[in-house]
Design an enzyme around this catalytic site. Structure first.
Site, PDB file in Angstrom:
ATOM      1  N   ARG A 193       0.798  -1.216   0.000  1.00 32.12           N
ATOM      2  CA  ARG A 193       0.000   0.000   0.000  1.00 32.12           C
ATOM      3  C   ARG A 193       0.833   1.269   0.000  1.00 32.12           C
ATOM      4  O   ARG A 193       0.588   2.185  -0.777  1.00 32.12           O
ATOM      5  CB  ARG A 193      -0.903   0.077   1.249  1.00 32.12           C
ATOM      6  CG  ARG A 193      -2.189  -0.652   1.145  1.00 32.12           C
ATOM      7  CD  ARG A 193      -2.576  -1.153   2.519  1.00 32.12           C
ATOM      8  NE  ARG A 193      -1.642  -2.191   2.881  1.00 32.12           N
ATOM      9  CZ  ARG A 193      -1.808  -3.467   2.533  1.00 32.12           C
ATOM     10  NH1 ARG A 193      -2.857  -3.845   1.881  1.00 32.12           N
ATOM     11  NH2 ARG A 193      -0.891  -4.363   2.840  1.00 32.12           N
ATOM     12  N   THR A 194       1.807   1.336   0.907  1.00 32.97           N
ATOM     13  CA  THR A 194       2.536   2.597   1.056  1.00 32.97           C
ATOM     14  C   THR A 194       3.289   2.910  -0.235  1.00 32.97           C
ATOM     15  O   THR A 194       3.199   4.021  -0.771  1.00 32.97           O
ATOM     16  CB  THR A 194       3.499   2.505   2.255  1.00 32.97           C
ATOM     17  OG1 THR A 194       2.732   2.136   3.401  1.00 32.97           O
ATOM     18  CG2 THR A 194       4.193   3.827   2.517  1.00 32.97           C
TER      19      THR A 194
ATOM     20  N   LYS B 120      25.979  -4.949  -1.998  1.00 34.68           N
ATOM     21  CA  LYS B 120      27.446  -4.870  -2.086  1.00 34.68           C
ATOM     22  C   LYS B 120      28.034  -4.199  -0.843  1.00 34.68           C
ATOM     23  O   LYS B 120      29.229  -3.933  -0.793  1.00 34.68           O
ATOM     24  CB  LYS B 120      27.848  -4.075  -3.320  1.00 34.68           C
ATOM     25  CG  LYS B 120      27.365  -4.665  -4.625  1.00 34.68           C
ATOM     26  CD  LYS B 120      27.848  -3.788  -5.789  1.00 34.68           C
ATOM     27  CE  LYS B 120      27.208  -4.212  -7.097  1.00 34.68           C
ATOM     28  NZ  LYS B 120      27.483  -3.235  -8.159  1.00 34.68           N
TER      29      LYS B 120
ATOM     30  N   ARG C 191      11.621   3.551   3.461  1.00 38.30           N
ATOM     31  CA  ARG C 191      11.187   2.576   4.476  1.00 38.30           C
ATOM     32  C   ARG C 191      12.396   1.710   4.807  1.00 38.30           C
ATOM     33  O   ARG C 191      13.088   1.226   3.897  1.00 38.30           O
ATOM     34  CB  ARG C 191      10.044   1.711   3.970  1.00 38.30           C
ATOM     35  CG  ARG C 191       9.770   0.535   4.921  1.00 38.30           C
ATOM     36  CD  ARG C 191       8.507  -0.212   4.590  1.00 38.30           C
ATOM     37  NE  ARG C 191       7.327   0.579   4.904  1.00 38.30           N
ATOM     38  CZ  ARG C 191       6.081   0.109   4.830  1.00 38.30           C
ATOM     39  NH1 ARG C 191       5.857  -1.138   4.451  1.00 38.30           N
ATOM     40  NH2 ARG C 191       5.050   0.874   5.117  1.00 38.30           N
TER      41      ARG C 191
ATOM     42  N   HIS D 246       5.538   6.074  11.388  1.00 37.81           N
ATOM     43  CA  HIS D 246       5.007   5.924  10.028  1.00 37.81           C
ATOM     44  C   HIS D 246       4.036   7.088   9.815  1.00 37.81           C
ATOM     45  O   HIS D 246       2.826   6.915   9.726  1.00 37.81           O
ATOM     46  CB  HIS D 246       4.291   4.572   9.945  1.00 37.81           C
ATOM     47  CG  HIS D 246       3.941   4.097   8.564  1.00 37.81           C
ATOM     48  ND1 HIS D 246       4.046   4.888   7.440  1.00 37.81           N
ATOM     49  CD2 HIS D 246       3.482   2.891   8.129  1.00 37.81           C
ATOM     50  CE1 HIS D 246       3.653   4.186   6.383  1.00 37.81           C
ATOM     51  NE2 HIS D 246       3.316   2.978   6.775  1.00 37.81           N
TER      52      HIS D 246
END
Ligand code: NCD
Length: 312
Positions: free
Chosen positions: A53-54, A82, A103, A131
């Protein structure tokens, strides 16, 4: 506004919140008015954790504003594999994009990353931390369904690791809201969050419970959350609480007819599917509200000069 970051909901005053929600309502009403406003704008997506969703609603929001996204892709396919540091990754991607959405599984990652970039950085979830953009769409949904004045809300489930809860609880202290937190003892709100909430609001408006039953009849909104399995250091601890606090139509017999049920989603088994068809269910609308709310936020951060989000 042009260079501000959004890291936690603690940055948001009541005025800031109302500015975003009002703008989102305008956009919801007439999305065509902003359809080409950001034709040359690119939003950088950096998701170091799963998201549906986000990520997709940020992408939809940017595209509906006429812009586009550049996406780091999965951690597996990026230079993170890496050994690149987060600071280097964000410094590189700020050269490609006009704003960044991050995120990350580590609490505090967004704050740290924001110190290395000049373009606005939006925290889309930092571990069990915050959030804030989810909070804005949660508040938009609450305002539409129950109003933000004289509100009694129950927030239930994983209050310890649930970052949507931490952000929402802080933001609600800007309004006249009674907050009831319902969880097993092991998943209570972190004590520092409770302490902060008491600093920000008259303590009589915040209560903690282990049972939903005693409080359900008085609620206008019930905000249900998933047990955050991925954040448990020990799977056995998860198993002890998995499946607690499920709601179904029997549970709701004691609830008000007007009760609005929300969930940031994804759900596992907290809300029985039979509730989806009832007037209580607002969680799919809630998810859809992510688009106009994130359009409004991007508009205010990228082009707006009339209030909105301020830097901490
Ligand atoms: C939430 C999250 O990622 O914190 N999901 C979301 O953004 N809608 C809630 C969750 O994962 O349980």
């Amino acid at each position: 506004m042009r260079h501000d970051h959004l890291i936690t909901s603690k940055q948001l005053s009541r005025g800031d919140i109302e500015t975003v929600l009002d703008r989102a309502a305008e956009i919801d009403e007439d999305p065509s008015a902003v359809a080409d406003r950001y034709a040359d704008t690119l939003l950088g997506l950096l998701f170091f954790e799963p998201s549906t969703r986000t990520k997709m609603s940020f992408e939809t929001a940017m595209k509906r504003l006429g812009g586009d996204v550049v996406d780091m892709g999965s951690v597996e396919s990026s230079s993170v594999k890496k050994g690149e540091t987060l600071a280097d990754t964000v410094r590189v991607i700020e050269g490609y994009a006009d704003a960044l959405v991050l995120r990350h599984p580590k609490q505090g990652a967004a704050q740290m990353a924001s110190e290395f970039v000049d373009v606005p950085l939006l925290n889309a979830g930092d571990g069990a931390g915050h959030h804030p953009t989810q909070t804005l769409l949660d508040l938009y949904t609450i305002r539409e369904n129950a109003g933000l004045e004289d509100l009694t809300i129950g927030i239930m489930g994983d209050l310890k690791y649930g970052r949507t809860v931490h952000s929402l609880a802080h933001a609600l202290t800007n309004f006249d809201v009674h907050q009831h937190f319902i969880s097993p003892e092991s998943l209570q709100l972190p004590r520092e969050v409770v302490y902060d909430l008491h600093q920000e609001q008259d303590g009589t408006q915040i209560r903690e419970h282990e049972s939903l039953e005693e409080i359900l009849p008085s609620l206008d909104v019930l905000y249900v959350t998933r047990i955050q399995r991925e954040r448990f250091p020990d799977e056995n601890e998860y198993q002890k609480v998995a499946g607690e606090y499920q709601i179904d139509t029997d549970t709701l017999e004691a609830a008000s007819d007007e009760l609005t049920i929300m969930h940031p989603l994804p759900r596992v088994d907290e809300i029985a599917p039979e509730i989806d068809e009832t007037d209580h269910a607002a969680y799919f609308d809630q998810a859809h509200n992510g688009v106009p709310v994130r359009m409004a936020l991007l508009d205010l951060l990228l082009g707006g000069d009339d209030g909105g989000v301020r830097d901490d």
